[in-house]
Write an enzyme that holds these catalytic residues in place. Structure first.
Site, PDB file in Angstrom:
ATOM      1  N   LYS A 137       0.875  -1.308  -0.146  1.00  0.00           N
ATOM      2  CA  LYS A 137      -0.257  -0.156  -0.001  1.00  0.00           C
ATOM      3  C   LYS A 137       0.798   1.300  -0.094  1.00  0.00           C
ATOM      4  CE  LYS A 137      -4.387  -1.276   0.291  1.00  0.00           C
ATOM      5  NZ  LYS A 137      -5.525  -0.593  -0.645  1.00  0.00           N
TER       6      LYS A 137
ATOM      7  N   SER B  54       0.765  -9.789  -0.521  1.00  0.00           N
ATOM      8  CA  SER B  54       0.409  -8.483  -0.551  1.00  0.00           C
ATOM      9  C   SER B  54       0.675  -7.863   0.825  1.00  0.00           C
ATOM     10  CB  SER B  54      -1.108  -8.151  -0.860  1.00  0.00           C
ATOM     11  OG  SER B  54      -1.876  -8.644  -0.086  1.00  0.00           O
TER      12      SER B  54
END
Length: 314
Positions: free
Chosen positions: A38, A289
């Site tokens: 992110k 992720s």
């Protein structure tokens, strides 16, 4: 982005090679700054803001990882950051966001409620709003994960991507189809929150479940309009994985790869581990992720796997 974002490893998994009878490479964004991909999108967006846009601060809504990315990027820019997070956000993610210098406000039982509160704050203060996924600068930042993968592993024919609001999946699809259209892109969602998968396969939103999931990082009820448009145009398929499969993937990564990853980070691994890909791949890239797992929930994760010997046998 190079001064702040790590170029994370793309590591071959011999165990997954044996299970899938193909070459499997893990893109370890759990080793990224803030513990997830992110930071890429957040930094790309915030770095583009003008001084005038930053004068009244930055506000965002997040289930955890976007919050940390925005907090760090805002600190690098020298701008105060306020993050709205759901009340059930894992404590590890809340504490990390605060440690990066942001003010955290816990509001509501879902991301959607936190998002509504953040938008209200933006209207009241005039702060710059950093959307977690439905923004082209965010999508472009997330696309750098796939760009690195194709440089590190040029033989890839498939990339498997976890998806919540769709920023990482949309960015991956744009990068891949622009640079090598023959590479297939597969999105992965939790069965408990399959909004993107349902839209992709033409299922009405009223029939889509929205249940508790250990993959809270990809629990999004309404994916972005921009991300959905890109996903429908460029993604090859979207599949779902069960809670048991996510739990077994977390344990697989812990036992065999010696890495603790969060539920969202394990979702794409679960799709490969449990053979949910719709076609055979000779060389598969899997985006891990994030690694911001709440360690207090490890026992619950273990209990979710009804036959723990299955996870231990990989």
């Amino acid at each position: 982005m190079a001064p702040i974002v790590h170029r994370t490893p793309c590591k071959q998994s011999q165990t997954l090679n044996g299970i899938t009878e193909s070459q499997v490479f893990l893109k370890l964004e759990n080793l990224q700054k803030t513990g997830s991909f992110k930071i890429r999108g957040a930094f790309n967006k915030i770095n583009r803001l003008s001084e005038e846009e930053c004068e009244k601060g930055i506000v965002a809504a997040s289930a955890g990882n976007h919050a940390q990315g925005v907090a760090l990027a805002g600190r690098e820019k020298g701008v105060p950051v306020t993050i709205f997070m759901p009340e059930a956000t894992p404590e590890a993610k809340v504490m990390a966001t605060r440690q990066y210098g942001a003010t955290v406000r816990l509001v509501g039982k879902s991301f959607e409620e936190a998002y509504a509160a953040a938008k209200k704050e933006q209207l009241f203060t005039g702060a710059a709003f950093i959307h977690p996924f439905d923004d082209m600068a965010i999508i472009e930042g997330q696309a750098t994960v796939a760009m690195e993968m194709m440089q590190q592993c040029p033989e890839l024919d498939t990339i498997v991507v976890p998806a919540g609001g769709g920023g990482l999946l949309a960015g991956t699809a744009l990068a891949v189809k622009s640079l090598n259209p023959s590479i297939r892109v597969i999105g992965v969602q939790a069965q408990a929150a399959p909004a993107i998968a349902s839209l992709f396969h033409g299922i009405q939103n009223s029939a889509v479940p929205f249940l508790p999931t250990m993959a809270e990082g990809i629990k999004v009820k309404e994916p972005g309009k921009l991300t959905t448009k890109i996903i429908n145009a460029y993604v090859d398929d979207v599949v779902t994985v069960s809670e048991q499969e996510i739990a077994s993937a977390i344990l697989f990564m812990l036992e065999r790869e010696k890495m603790l990853v969060e539920g969202a980070g394990a979702a794409a691994v679960a799709a490969v581990l449990h053979r949910h890909l719709p076609f055979h791949s000779n060389s598969t890239g899997v985006i891990v992720s994030g690694g911001n797992f709440d360690i207090s929930k490890l026992n619950a994760c273990i209990k979710t796997v009804t036959d723990i010997s299955t996870a231990s046998s990989y």
